[in-house]
Design a protein around this motif. Structure first.
Motif, mmCIF file in Angstrom:
data_model
loop_
_atom_site.group_PDB
_atom_site.id
_atom_site.type_symbol
_atom_site.label_atom_id
_atom_site.label_comp_id
_atom_site.label_asym_id
_atom_site.label_seq_id
_atom_site.Cartn_x
_atom_site.Cartn_y
_atom_site.Cartn_z
ATOM 1 N N PRO A 79 0.807 -1.360 -0.050
ATOM 2 C CA PRO A 79 -0.229 0.026 0.049
ATOM 3 C C PRO A 79 0.900 1.285 0.033
ATOM 4 C CG PRO A 79 -0.015 -1.120 2.187
ATOM 5 C CD PRO A 79 0.866 -2.060 1.420
ATOM 6 N N VAL A 80 1.195 1.730 -1.185
ATOM 7 C CA VAL A 80 2.033 2.951 -1.334
ATOM 8 C C VAL A 80 1.108 3.970 -1.198
ATOM 9 C CG1 VAL A 80 3.643 4.092 -2.798
ATOM 10 C CG2 VAL A 80 3.925 1.670 -2.435
ATOM 11 N N GLU A 81 1.333 4.959 -0.562
ATOM 12 C CA GLU A 81 0.530 6.074 -0.507
ATOM 13 C C GLU A 81 0.722 7.316 -1.045
ATOM 14 O OE1 GLU A 81 -0.919 4.493 4.029
ATOM 15 O OE2 GLU A 81 -0.060 6.620 3.847
ATOM 16 N N ARG A 82 1.919 7.652 -1.197
ATOM 17 C CA ARG A 82 2.703 8.570 -1.907
ATOM 18 C C ARG A 82 3.154 8.432 -3.080
ATOM 19 N NH1 ARG A 82 6.197 11.447 2.844
ATOM 20 N NH2 ARG A 82 5.671 13.372 1.223
ATOM 21 N N ASP A 83 3.575 9.534 -3.904
ATOM 22 C CA ASP A 83 4.245 9.424 -5.277
ATOM 23 C C ASP A 83 5.565 9.302 -4.870
ATOM 24 O OD1 ASP A 83 5.951 11.157 -7.465
ATOM 25 O OD2 ASP A 83 4.319 9.843 -8.319
ATOM 26 N N PRO A 84 6.486 8.397 -5.524
ATOM 27 C CA PRO A 84 7.980 8.353 -4.887
ATOM 28 C C PRO A 84 8.572 9.494 -5.101
ATOM 29 C CG PRO A 84 7.398 6.552 -6.489
ATOM 30 C CD PRO A 84 5.989 7.450 -6.583
ATOM 31 N N ALA A 85 8.292 10.544 -5.900
ATOM 32 C CA ALA A 85 8.878 11.686 -6.076
ATOM 33 C C ALA A 85 8.664 12.827 -4.919
ATOM 34 C CB ALA A 85 8.552 12.496 -7.320
#
Length: 373
Positions: free
Chosen positions: A313-319
């Motif tokens: 569950p990735v919640e943020r953009d990697p950048a």
């Protein structure tokens, strides 16, 4: 050639200094319950490390090099014992020289007979008898303390390696932070994420870092005790746990166990810093956030891709998450890389350079196995 009394007296003073130096080193290393700097033990560590560097200089394959390096900690302990006994022996021989009737050779014979409890040479006179009794007690106490010291070392080693071995199933071998998060979420393909177990893991490793920081700075040879498996290392295991906490906080701040992860990160970078400083690595008092980290953004994206393979569950953009990840990793990266380089730990992903240009080894993943009928 007959040495005048003044010359032998100066030699006796040097002998006293040698005996005191040996006792100071023994006391600071084996008795005092904190990291005590000793020139003699530092010199032993440097000499043995230089010898092993020379022995492994032409061994390119990591597993072969690891087999040779597995004996380094034992070599340090034996050389340390030999150094203490040799310095004490030379000191007591010089102390006996002014009273020796047959010159320096008889002084060394009397000192050796006493220190190693052989008893074949017995000098005459009150002062020489007192000196040989002190020499006998010194040799006996040094050997006894070193023997008593070994169970303490192996007890600390076993506590350390238990958690490292348990982590291998979660974080891969060699361990890698993104792999730890991916496998914990994937949960052996059960379809049920076990990320709710991460707070407990971070709490255990917070306690582990406190234990390792105390034991490995007080008994510095522990740093060079290698794991039983060649692709396992306490250095890369701790680095994987810290990277997983930094990734979790940066990529998924809402679902991350904020307090346990932060406490684990704090304990981890304090552990790495204390061990690195005890090994003589020069570190700044405060890390410079503007200096950045060695890890590249492309490597960070590879980690995110690995986590997305299992629908983490990735919640943020990697950048957006990258600056936060850098802000966490800058606290421990330099010290961790320095310790990994010094002990030539397994070249795991994200663990920095080594003396040999060995490519980084990704975590070995088990096969999918046979599904149930």
């Amino acid at each position: 050639m007959v040495v005048p009394v003044a010359g032998r007296t100066v030699a006796a003073v040097v002998g006293v200094m040698l005996v005191l130096a040996a006792w100071s080193s023994v006391t600071g290393t084996l008795i005092v319950s904190r990291s005590v700097s000793s020139r003699l033990t530092r010199w032993v560590d440097q000499v043995v490390d230089a010898a092993f560097r020379l022995a492994t200089r032409r061994i390119a394959e990591y597993k072969r090099r690891d087999r040779v390096l597995a004996t380094q900690a034992a070599a340090i302990l034996l050389t340390q014992l030999a150094a203490w006994l040799t310095v004490s022996f030379a000191g007591f021989a010089l102390l006996l020289w002014p009273f020796a009737s047959r010159g320096i050779a008889s002084a060394f014979t009397d000192a050796g007979s006493s220190m190693f409890t052989l008893g074949f040479a017995v000098p005459t006179g009150t002062a020489p008898v007192v000196i040989v009794f002190l020499a006998a007690a010194t040799g006996l106490v040094i050997v006894t303390l070193q023997i008593a010291y070994l169970p303490t070392l192996y007890s600390a080693f076993n506590r350390r390696e238990t958690e490292v071995a348990l982590l291998n199933g979660r974080a891969g071998v060699p361990s890698w932070g993104p792999e730890l998060l991916a496998r914990t979420h994937y949960a052996l393909g059960s379809g049920l994420s076990t990320l709710d177990t991460m707070p407990e893991l971070y709490a255990r490793w917070e306690r582990w870092t406190a234990d390792v920081a105390e034991s490995h700075t007080t008994y510095l040879p522990l740093v060079r005790f290698r794991s039983p498996a060649p692709l396992s290392s306490w250095v890369t295991a701790l680095l994987a746990v810290l990277d997983s906490a930094a990734l979790f906080l940066a990529l998924s701040p809402k679902s991350a166990p904020v307090v346990p992860a932060r406490l684990c990160l704090r304990g981890g970078f304090q552990c790495f810093n204390r061990v690195a400083l005890a090994m003589g690595v020069q570190l700044p008092d405060e890390p410079d956030p503007e200096g950045g980290i060695s890890l590249s953004y492309e490597e960070f994206l590879d980690a995110v891709a690995r986590m997305r393979e299992v629908d983490f569950p990735v919640e943020r953009d990697p950048a957006e998450a990258w600056p936060d990840f850098v802000g966490w990793r800058v606290n421990y990266e330099r010290a961790a890389y320095a310790v990994a380089y010094a002990v030539d730990a397994v070249p795991a992903l994200w663990s920095g350079p080594r003396r040999h240009s060995t490519p980084a080894i990704p975590p070995i993943r088990p096969g999918r196995g046979r599904p149930p009928a």
